[in-house]
Design a protein around this motif. Structure first.
Motif, PDB file in Angstrom:
ATOM      1  N   GLY A   9     -25.627  30.805  25.028  1.00  9.53           N
ATOM      2  CA  GLY A   9     -25.520  31.950  24.138  1.00  9.53           C
ATOM      3  C   GLY A   9     -25.938  33.237  24.813  1.00  9.53           C
ATOM      4  O   GLY A   9     -26.504  33.238  25.905  1.00  9.53           O
ATOM      5  N   PRO A  10     -25.647  34.345  24.160  1.00  7.67           N
ATOM      6  CA  PRO A  10     -25.904  35.656  24.759  1.00  7.67           C
ATOM      7  C   PRO A  10     -27.388  35.961  24.950  1.00  7.67           C
ATOM      8  O   PRO A  10     -27.748  36.794  25.777  1.00  7.67           O
ATOM      9  CB  PRO A  10     -25.270  36.631  23.770  1.00  7.67           C
ATOM     10  CG  PRO A  10     -25.181  35.875  22.485  1.00  7.67           C
ATOM     11  CD  PRO A  10     -25.039  34.434  22.846  1.00  7.67           C
ATOM     12  N   GLU A  11     -28.268  35.293  24.221  1.00 12.59           N
ATOM     13  CA  GLU A  11     -29.698  35.551  24.363  1.00 12.59           C
ATOM     14  C   GLU A  11     -30.320  34.814  25.540  1.00 12.59           C
ATOM     15  O   GLU A  11     -31.463  35.047  25.902  1.00 12.59           O
ATOM     16  CB  GLU A  11     -30.449  35.196  23.077  1.00 12.59           C
ATOM     17  CG  GLU A  11     -30.571  33.716  22.804  1.00 12.59           C
ATOM     18  CD  GLU A  11     -29.329  33.052  22.220  1.00 12.59           C
ATOM     19  OE1 GLU A  11     -29.326  31.826  22.081  1.00 12.59           O
ATOM     20  OE2 GLU A  11     -28.345  33.742  21.893  1.00 12.59           O
ATOM     21  N   VAL A  12     -29.580  33.907  26.169  1.00  8.11           N
ATOM     22  CA  VAL A  12     -30.082  33.152  27.309  1.00  8.11           C
ATOM     23  C   VAL A  12     -29.805  33.959  28.575  1.00  8.11           C
ATOM     24  O   VAL A  12     -28.657  34.326  28.842  1.00  8.11           O
ATOM     25  CB  VAL A  12     -29.404  31.766  27.391  1.00  8.11           C
ATOM     26  CG1 VAL A  12     -29.880  31.009  28.614  1.00  8.11           C
ATOM     27  CG2 VAL A  12     -29.676  30.979  26.126  1.00  8.11           C
ATOM     28  N   PRO A  13     -30.850  34.252  29.370  1.00 11.77           N
ATOM     29  CA  PRO A  13     -30.634  35.044  30.583  1.00 11.77           C
ATOM     30  C   PRO A  13     -29.787  34.297  31.606  1.00 11.77           C
ATOM     31  O   PRO A  13     -29.862  33.064  31.699  1.00 11.77           O
ATOM     32  CB  PRO A  13     -32.044  35.288  31.115  1.00 11.77           C
ATOM     33  CG  PRO A  13     -32.873  34.189  30.544  1.00 11.77           C
ATOM     34  CD  PRO A  13     -32.246  33.846  29.218  1.00 11.77           C
ATOM     35  N   THR A  14     -28.990  35.045  32.358  1.00 15.19           N
ATOM     36  CA  THR A  14     -28.187  34.439  33.415  1.00 15.19           C
ATOM     37  C   THR A  14     -29.104  34.025  34.573  1.00 15.19           C
ATOM     38  O   THR A  14     -30.227  34.526  34.708  1.00 15.19           O
ATOM     39  CB  THR A  14     -27.144  35.422  33.956  1.00 15.19           C
ATOM     40  OG1 THR A  14     -27.837  36.511  34.592  1.00 15.19           O
ATOM     41  CG2 THR A  14     -26.234  35.940  32.853  1.00 15.19           C
ATOM     42  N   ALA A  15     -28.618  33.132  35.405  1.00 12.89           N
ATOM     43  CA  ALA A  15     -29.392  32.705  36.571  1.00 12.89           C
ATOM     44  C   ALA A  15     -29.716  33.896  37.465  1.00 12.89           C
ATOM     45  O   ALA A  15     -30.824  33.987  38.009  1.00 12.89           O
ATOM     46  CB  ALA A  15     -28.617  31.640  37.344  1.00 12.89           C
TER      47      ALA A  15
END
Length: 105
Positions: A9-15
């Motif tokens: 989801g959009p709230e999860v930071p990218t690597a």
């Protein structure tokens, strides 16, 4: 919903965001720091937590820190705990949840 889910989801930071922020995350969340957050993923080995105030950090509470007989919190649950380690190779903040500590005392 499946019992186990990866954080999405959009709230999860990218690597990339987690990597770029790693030094700041470690400085802001030293071992022993108190944390609060929301469970964003659940796997047989533990839960992933989005930490309040640290949008580019991913924390992991592993079952190795969970007392026997307890269950993992569900996705969306609010949790509190303590930073117990920083894992450099995958940029994770390891945490122990308060509910796991108080159940043993």
């Amino acid at each position: 919903m499946d019992e186990y889910v990866w954080p999405t989801g959009p709230e999860v930071p990218t690597a990339d965001a987690v990597l770029r922020s790693w030094a700041t995350t470690v400085a802001a969340l030293p071992i022993g720091a108190r944390i609060a957050g929301e469970v964003i993923g659940r796997q047989p080995f533990g839960v992933f937590v989005r930490l309040d105030g640290s949008p580019n950090a991913v924390a992991l509470a592993e079952i190795t820190a969970m007392p026997h007989g307890m269950e993992l919190p569900t996705v969306g649950a609010r949790v509190d705990g303590e930073v117990i380690w920083h894992v450099e190779h995958n940029h994770q903040v390891k945490i122990r949840l308060d509910e796991w500590t108080t159940s043993v005392e």
